[in-house]
Scaffold this motif. Structure first.
Motif, PDB file in Angstrom:
ATOM      1  N   ALA A 328       0.831  -1.211   0.000  1.00 43.83           N
ATOM      2  CA  ALA A 328       0.000   0.000   0.000  1.00 43.83           C
ATOM      3  C   ALA A 328       0.863   1.258   0.000  1.00 43.83           C
ATOM      4  O   ALA A 328       0.549   2.248  -0.667  1.00 43.83           O
ATOM      5  N   CYS A 329       1.971   1.220   0.754  1.00 43.02           N
ATOM      6  CA  CYS A 329       2.869   2.375   0.841  1.00 43.02           C
ATOM      7  C   CYS A 329       3.518   2.663  -0.505  1.00 43.02           C
ATOM      8  O   CYS A 329       3.546   3.809  -0.966  1.00 43.02           O
ATOM      9  N   VAL A 330       4.052   1.628  -1.153  1.00 37.82           N
ATOM     10  CA  VAL A 330       4.714   1.809  -2.449  1.00 37.82           C
ATOM     11  C   VAL A 330       3.722   2.389  -3.469  1.00 37.82           C
ATOM     12  O   VAL A 330       4.052   3.314  -4.213  1.00 37.82           O
ATOM     13  N   LYS A 331       2.502   1.849  -3.484  1.00 40.64           N
ATOM     14  CA  LYS A 331       1.483   2.337  -4.433  1.00 40.64           C
ATOM     15  C   LYS A 331       1.098   3.778  -4.134  1.00 40.64           C
ATOM     16  O   LYS A 331       0.917   4.592  -5.038  1.00 40.64           O
ATOM     17  N   ALA A 332       0.941   4.102  -2.846  1.00 39.71           N
ATOM     18  CA  ALA A 332       0.542   5.471  -2.470  1.00 39.71           C
ATOM     19  C   ALA A 332       1.612   6.482  -2.849  1.00 39.71           C
ATOM     20  O   ALA A 332       1.301   7.553  -3.394  1.00 39.71           O
ATOM     21  N   VAL A 333       2.863   6.152  -2.569  1.00 44.11           N
ATOM     22  CA  VAL A 333       3.969   7.060  -2.914  1.00 44.11           C
ATOM     23  C   VAL A 333       4.074   7.217  -4.418  1.00 44.11           C
ATOM     24  O   VAL A 333       4.207   8.328  -4.938  1.00 44.11           O
ATOM     25  N   ASP A 334       3.991   6.101  -5.139  1.00 42.44           N
ATOM     26  CA  ASP A 334       4.078   6.145  -6.602  1.00 42.44           C
ATOM     27  C   ASP A 334       2.965   7.011  -7.179  1.00 42.44           C
ATOM     28  O   ASP A 334       3.202   7.851  -8.058  1.00 42.44           O
ATOM     29  N   GLN A 335       1.741   6.830  -6.669  1.00 46.81           N
ATOM     30  CA  GLN A 335       0.607   7.598  -7.184  1.00 46.81           C
ATOM     31  C   GLN A 335       0.716   9.072  -6.808  1.00 46.81           C
ATOM     32  O   GLN A 335       0.333   9.951  -7.584  1.00 46.81           O
ATOM     33  N   ALA A 336       1.257   9.341  -5.627  1.00 46.86           N
ATOM     34  CA  ALA A 336       1.434  10.737  -5.198  1.00 46.86           C
ATOM     35  C   ALA A 336       2.417  11.456  -6.116  1.00 46.86           C
ATOM     36  O   ALA A 336       2.145  12.568  -6.584  1.00 46.86           O
ATOM     37  N   VAL A 337       3.549  10.810  -6.384  1.00 49.19           N
ATOM     38  CA  VAL A 337       4.553  11.412  -7.279  1.00 49.19           C
ATOM     39  C   VAL A 337       3.944  11.620  -8.665  1.00 49.19           C
ATOM     40  O   VAL A 337       4.114  12.675  -9.280  1.00 49.19           O
ATOM     41  N   HIS A 338       3.218  10.629  -9.141  1.00 49.15           N
ATOM     42  CA  HIS A 338       2.598  10.703 -10.474  1.00 49.15           C
ATOM     43  C   HIS A 338       1.563  11.830 -10.541  1.00 49.15           C
ATOM     44  O   HIS A 338       1.451  12.516 -11.560  1.00 49.15           O
ATOM     45  N   THR A 339       0.823  12.023  -9.470  1.00 49.61           N
ATOM     46  CA  THR A 339      -0.200  13.073  -9.428  1.00 49.61           C
ATOM     47  C   THR A 339       0.431  14.453  -9.590  1.00 49.61           C
ATOM     48  O   THR A 339      -0.124  15.334 -10.249  1.00 49.61           O
TER      49      THR A 339
END
Length: 386
Positions: A328-339
């Motif tokens: 969940a952490c990896v996905k959240a960070v990845d999506q945050a950077v992408h956003t």
């Protein structure tokens, strides 16, 4: 009280720690990393406020709570952008092992200092050639009169430079069978024959990683923690809290990154509406939030089982919580950077460094593949491949 519904005390602890974290925030940690310094001020203040020792017995200066309370402390500091990695090690692993299995003298010597932050203990299990196979640990302790002589190597040991001692996992020979069994020793960092070397990490963290070389380190009889014959039981008593706290670390980091992305998606307008109005931006953030909430539920279950004394049930739940939180952490960070697009890679927004940091939760203290092995064998009853 169900672990799903937090008590008023837990809510109060959560908001109080969040307020402390907010006063320090991400900038404080970034500056500590840049200066090559540990987060001493935050650690000391958290200790004075009683947050570092919430899981330790009141008789030794702790809060009398459990891993449930300590995981709240780490999660909220992480959500504020200033997680304390050594919370996983000093109070959660070492403090737990000493409070459960230590002698009265060991408890008196270590627990009050661990609780108020004035003493710090690192934990040494990982070895260069053993990896996740703790049965291949080659650090051995042999008797010399009443003393022990400890020899071996450890790697990726956090915070040794700021620790007073390291709780080292070694192995002793069973007199009856001649087989080696795990045992835990308190090794002062200034002991003769104890050598530490920093590992050059790409990861930006306030806490440094070390390789340890132990060359016939002489230890008194009372350096042994617990019963010489109960090694694995004592070891896993420390490893379950480690997994639960790693989950808290990951959930806090994921929440921090997600909050930054949500704020940006609300304000950033490219066409006529904020980008958060577009489902292609909003839905992945919603999914990341759901995944973090689900991981937190499993973490709360694991902490609840551990604090209730169910070591077996806690083992399964702690592994699942650590797995779910890492993903969940990896996905959240990845999506945050992408956003944030290009802004997600700038120093100003401070998310890019989390890409590497988030990865840690998938790798340490045990890889996600080893957790899948655990669930395959222990939970599903499937045959082992090794």
């Amino acid at each position: 009280m169900s672990p799903v519904i937090e008590t008023e005390e837990h809510k109060a602890l959560r908001s109080a720690v969040a307020a402390l974290g907010k006063r320090y925030g991400r900038d404080y940690l970034v500056q500590a990393v840049a200066a090559g310094k540990p987060p001493t001020e935050l650690w000391s203040e958290a200790g004075k406020l009683g947050y570092l020792g919430v899981n330790l017995p009141e008789a030794y200066g702790g809060g009398g709570g459990g891993i449930t309370e300590l995981s709240i402390v780490l999660e909220e500091l992480g959500a504020a952008g200033s997680p304390l990695l050594m919370l996983v090690v000093s109070p959660a692993i070492c403090g737990t092992v000493i409070s459960r299995f230590g002698t009265e003298a060991q408890k008196q010597a270590w627990l009050p200092g661990i609780a108020d932050g004035t003493r710090l203990m690192a934990f040494g299990i990982t070895e260069p050639d053993a990896g996740s196979n703790s049965h291949r640990i080659t650090t051995t302790a042999r008797k010399d009169g009443t003393d022990w002589l400890l020899t071996g190597r450890k790697v990726f040991i956090s915070g040794v430079d700021i620790a007073d001692a390291v709780l080292v996992v070694g192995r002793t020979e069973d007199a009856r069978t001649g087989r080696l069994k795990p045992c835990l020793f308190i090794v002062p960092t200034d002991a003769e024959g104890f050598d530490r070397r920093p590992i050059d990490m790409e990861l930006s963290a306030a806490e440094k990683q070390f390789e340890l070389v132990l060359d016939d380190v002489r230890l008194p009889a009372d350096a042994l923690v617990g019963d010489e014959d109960a090694g694995l039981l004592q070891l896993f008593a420390g490893l379950n809290p480690e997994r639960i706290m790693t989950a808290a670390f990951a959930i806090g980091m994921g929440r921090y990154a997600l909050a930054k992305a949500i704020e940006y998606a609300r304000d950033r307008t490219v066409w006529k509406a904020p980008i958060g109005a577009h489902q292609a931006v909003a839905h992945p953030l919603a999914q990341a939030h759901i995944d973090l909430e689900l991981a937190r539920l499993m973490m709360q279950k694991a902490a609840h089982l551990y604090d209730a004394g169910d070591d077996m049930g806690a083992g399964e739940a702690a592994n699942m919580a650590k797995y779910a939180a890492g993903e969940a952490c990896v996905k959240a960070v990845d999506q945050a950077v992408h956003t944030l697009g290009g802004n997600g890679l700038t120093r100003e927004f401070g998310l890019a460094s989390l890409i590497t940091a988030a990865r840690v939760a998938r790798i340490a203290p045990v890889s996600r593949e080893m957790i899948l092995n655990y669930v395959s064998h222990q939970t599903l009853g499937l045959p082992k491949s090794y």
